[in-house]
Scaffold this active site. Structure first.
Site, PDB file in Angstrom:
ATOM      1  N   HIS A 489      67.045  80.560  34.583  1.00 29.05           N
ATOM      2  CA  HIS A 489      67.003  80.878  36.004  1.00 29.05           C
ATOM      3  C   HIS A 489      65.782  80.337  36.757  1.00 29.05           C
ATOM      4  CE1 HIS A 489      68.255  82.745  39.604  1.00 29.05           C
ATOM      5  NE2 HIS A 489      68.794  83.830  39.096  1.00 29.05           N
ATOM      6  N   TYR A 605      71.050  95.283  46.153  1.00 27.98           N
ATOM      7  CA  TYR A 605      70.506  93.922  46.252  1.00 27.98           C
ATOM      8  C   TYR A 605      71.664  92.940  46.389  1.00 27.98           C
ATOM      9  CZ  TYR A 605      67.736  89.807  44.727  1.00 27.98           C
ATOM     10  OH  TYR A 605      67.098  88.584  44.641  1.00 27.98           O
ATOM     11  N   THR A 618      65.629  82.126  47.442  1.00 31.97           N
ATOM     12  CA  THR A 618      66.481  83.263  47.793  1.00 31.97           C
ATOM     13  C   THR A 618      65.703  84.305  48.583  1.00 31.97           C
ATOM     14  OG1 THR A 618      65.979  84.437  45.730  1.00 31.97           O
ATOM     15  CG2 THR A 618      67.916  82.972  45.732  1.00 31.97           C
TER      16      THR A 618
END
Length: 775
Positions: A489, A605, A618
């Protein structure tokens, strides 16, 4: 070794008659062709630098400027107002020609025009009011803005052409961020709790907050993006827990079809498609991603480290002040760095406990899909057993990062020289990692529901040692031809990987294709060297560490519950008829499902992108709002009111737009927290905010390249999307993908020990979705 023989271009022996020189013309030809490929890449990079450097103009525009200046001079006019004469005076005596000085002036004028155009484009891309205007009620300002953006986009851009024209992410006013934060937690707190939190926020703003804000604004002036580097380092690379499940995420194959049941053939086409995508990235032939339905470009910086990249651990001594969850001890701890290599002509392959290095280029030529299949089949047919300690070596990348002997120290002590270093380099420097799995996966079988769940778990963590979780991404090819992907990630977010995976699936199925018997197309060069088996010398100390890491990873994997389900009753087409945003409808439904499952609301979230800004990643959309809670309470009380639902939907859309345009809450507070740690000051407010658990973590995976999939003629070729593990131990992770007009796919995960049952969310979501059919 096979490739060592290929490297010998000539041999010679000394005889009584002199030196007997024996040239290998085949080897020389390979060297020549490899050199040609290398020089072509250099020339292509230089060409792209020039094109990007003059964007939004074109290199040929210099000629028009020069001709225009020379034409006006021919007409006895001086467009430079005396500058050409001054330039001529500063040229050497031998070069004092009027035409030369005119060309120098034309070049300077051309560069000035480029800078002016780039500045204008940056101003245009800084305008975001268009996102907040209602459909059908567009202002004249926005109409003019759309026309100008289209005018600037008329020049065909390269992948990175817009990078220098994208605006920088703005730092929100601290007062606005705190106000939005308090509004977001209002439905979650009792009156006394909310008053306490308000007092903490006010105290923070009046004392420490403004001081931290000044440092943050200073960074925003200096850095390209005031969030992204800290976010990458402190959220991802400094993470101490396992990245498997906790950070890495997965992508699935087609839901209903498998293009071929031949494992080696599927690997051949998949690897080829990925390398074709890499070629497009290197040549910048991919079109820049844009906001759907507009000409507004998105930042492409995340594409730079897609291939030939790995996460490598390092060791740092001393305690840290910059973690969100700080450890107070002063022992050595590990951190990670991302290593990226310019190019790589091989991939790393894992099968039955053995590691292989597979060259995918020969003399500068990409192997055909059939040749890669042939090489993969050699690996599948190789009967050799794993070396001692080799089979489960990958567990070093799946366990904790702060054990007694962490992966970083093991790597430094046992993998920094000799055969271990060469083999580890082959994995880390490879284009990407491939696992030829020994299991069958997919929906087919007597238990399609359970099969999908097992498929998701396999992609998320596998056996905890048969993936290399540190690689930028690993491809998994199953025994029955099914495929999937596991991505690290830190280097990029899911939309970037999803774009790659969409291209791969479409190219595999519709462009490359297979023969009638399921094999790849193309010819095979039988003289190809065998894949190189990697050699290891794993001492008992490392094997002990592997076992320790595997035990941690296996405990984590066994505790993960995954549930995947496609919802086919209706899709975004039916939702839009109700004049409701599909994403808002899904988010509100998920909150209603959580409320019915757990009996209350929670901090929710939703990931939103900030790629409208340079190097943006993000932002968090806090989708549990006063409006959504009001609708859910009314619904539970028996009051079915569409007006409340539409109000909640509009609120959610506004929150999403604000997050996209730099007016989010959480990244700003995160950066203020990092500054406070650097300054060595404590904030009770920031500490409490950043410790709040996200019990419902959600993300939408958008379909970005619908033109690649002909769902009318091939309705079965739909992707199931992908998913991730739960963020909180006592919460749910929910990923969803809206496919076409009539289908929504869900991926739900949770921890079994928390008694959060994924199937409960499925039943609740379906209840909430079917509610809309009443209207």
């Amino acid at each position: 070794m096979a490739e060592a023989h290929q490297a010998v271009a000539f041999q010679f022996t000394i005889t009584p008659e002199g030196i007997d020189l024996q040239l290998s013309y085949q080897a020389l030809n390979l060297i020549y062709r490899s050199g040609v490929r290398s020089w072509k890449k250099r020339v292509s990079r230089m060409r792209n630098r020039v094109i990007k450097g003059v964007f939004p103009a074109s290199p040929s525009s210099w000629l028009f400027v020069a001709i225009g200046i020379l034409a006006t001079m021919y007409m006895q006019s001086d467009p430079s107002m005396g500058l050409i004469s001054k330039i001529q005076q500063h040229l050497p005596l031998s070069k004092r020609h009027t035409m030369l000085s005119a060309l120098v002036f034309s070049t300077l004028l051309w560069l000035s025009l480029i800078l002016a155009l780039r500045f204008c484009l940056k101003l245009l891309l800084s305008y975001h009011q268009w996102m907040f205007e209602q459909h059908g009620r567009i202002s004249n300002t926005t109409k003019i803005w759309v026309t100008l953006v289209r005018l600037f986009s008329s020049q065909k851009p390269l992948l990175y052409s817009y990078q220098t024209s994208l605006p920088h992410l703005p730092v929100p006013a601290i007062k606005d961020t705190l106000s939005r934060y308090l509004e977001s937690v209002r439905p979650l707190l009792e009156d006394t709790q909310y008053k306490r939190m308000t007092d903490l926020a006010n105290q923070f703003e009046s004392n420490l907050g403004n001081r931290l804000q000044r440092y943050l604004k200073l960074k925003a002036l200096w850095a390209t993006n005031y969030v992204s580097d800290w976010w990458e380092e402190y959220i991802y690379l400094r993470s101490r827990g396992p990245i498997m499940v906790n950070s890495n995420y997965y992508g699935m194959d087609f839901l209903y079809v498998t293009p071929t049941p031949v494992q080696a053939a599927r690997a051949g086409n998949t690897v080829t498609a990925l390398l074709l995508y890499r070629r497009k990235v290197n040549r910048e032939e991919l079109k820049p991603s844009r906001v759907p339905g507009t000409d507004i470009p998105l930042c492409a910086a995340q594409c730079e480290r897609m291939f030939n990249t790995t996460r490598t651990p390092g060791v740092e001594t001393g305690n840290t002040h910059t973690h969100t969850h700080t450890h107070t001890h002063t022992a050595a701890y590990t951190y990670n760095v991302l290593q990226h290599w310019q190019d790589s002509e091989f991939v790393a392959v894992y099968h039955r406990g053995r590691y292989f290095k597979l060259w995918v280029y020969r003399a500068g030529r990409l192997l055909s899909p059939r040749e890669i299949e042939h090489q993969m089949q050699k690996i599948l047919d190789d009967p050799s057993p794993p070396l001692p300690g080799e089979e489960k070596l990958g567990a070093l990348t799946s366990g904790d990062r702060y054990q007694v002997i962490p992966w970083a120290q093991t790597r430094k002590q046992y993998f920094s020289s000799g055969v271990n270093k060469r083999s580890l380099d082959a994995i880390e420097r490879s284009a990407f990692f491939v696992t030829l799995d020994t299991e069958d996966q997919g929906m087919e079988g007597d238990d399609p529901v359970g099969n999908l769940d097992r498929y998701a778990k396999s992609l998320l963590h596998g056996k905890c040692y048969d993936r290399w979780f540190d690689k930028s991404f690993s491809i998994v090819i199953y025994k029955n031809g099914k495929s999937g992907l596991n991505a690290e990630h830190s280097w990029a977010d899911a939309p970037t990987v999803a774009h790659l995976w969409e291209y791969t699936l479409a190219t595999d199925a519709f462009q490359l294709g297979y023969t009638e018997d399921g094999h790849c197309r193309g010819e095979v060069d039988r003289s190809l060297p065998h894949p190189q088996r990697l050699v290891w010398d794993i001492p008992s100390e490392v094997q002990t560490q592997v076992s320790s890491s595997l035990a941690v990873a296996q405990t984590l994997a066994d505790d993960v519950d995954c549930h995947v389900f496609p919802f086919r009753e209706f899709g975004k087409g039916r939702i839009k008829k109700c004049r409701i945003s599909p994403d808002a409808f899904i988010q509100i439904s998920l909150q209603l499902a959580y409320f019915r499952d757990r009996g209350g609301f929670c901090l929710t979230y939703e990931a939103s992108m900030t790629r409208l800004f340079r190097e943006g990643r993000t932002e968090t959309v806090r989708s549990c709002s006063n409006e959504s809670c009001a609708f859910i309470r009314a619904l539970e009380d028996g009051e079915v009111r569409m007006q409340l639902l539409r109000r909640a939907s509009e609120k959610h859309q506004n929150l999403y737009r604000m997050a996209m345009t730099g007016a989010g809450i959480d990244r700003h507070l995160f950066c203020l927290y990092v500054v406070s740690k650097y300054l060595g000051v404590e904030s009770a407010f920031l500490k409490e905010v950043l410790s709040e658990p996200w019990r419902l973590s959600t993300s939408q995976t958008p379909v970005q390249q619908m033109e690649l999939f002909d769902l009318k003629n091939h309705p079965d070729f739909v992707s199931l999307g992908g998913g991730f593990g739960p963020v909180a131990d006592d919460g749910y992770g929910v990923s969803y993908i809206i496919v076409g007009e009539d289908m929504i796919n869900f991926h739900v995960s949770s921890k079994i020990t928390s008694h959060f049952i994924c199937v409960n969310i499925k039943s609740r979501v379906c209840e909430c979705f079917l509610w809309v059919l009443k209207f």
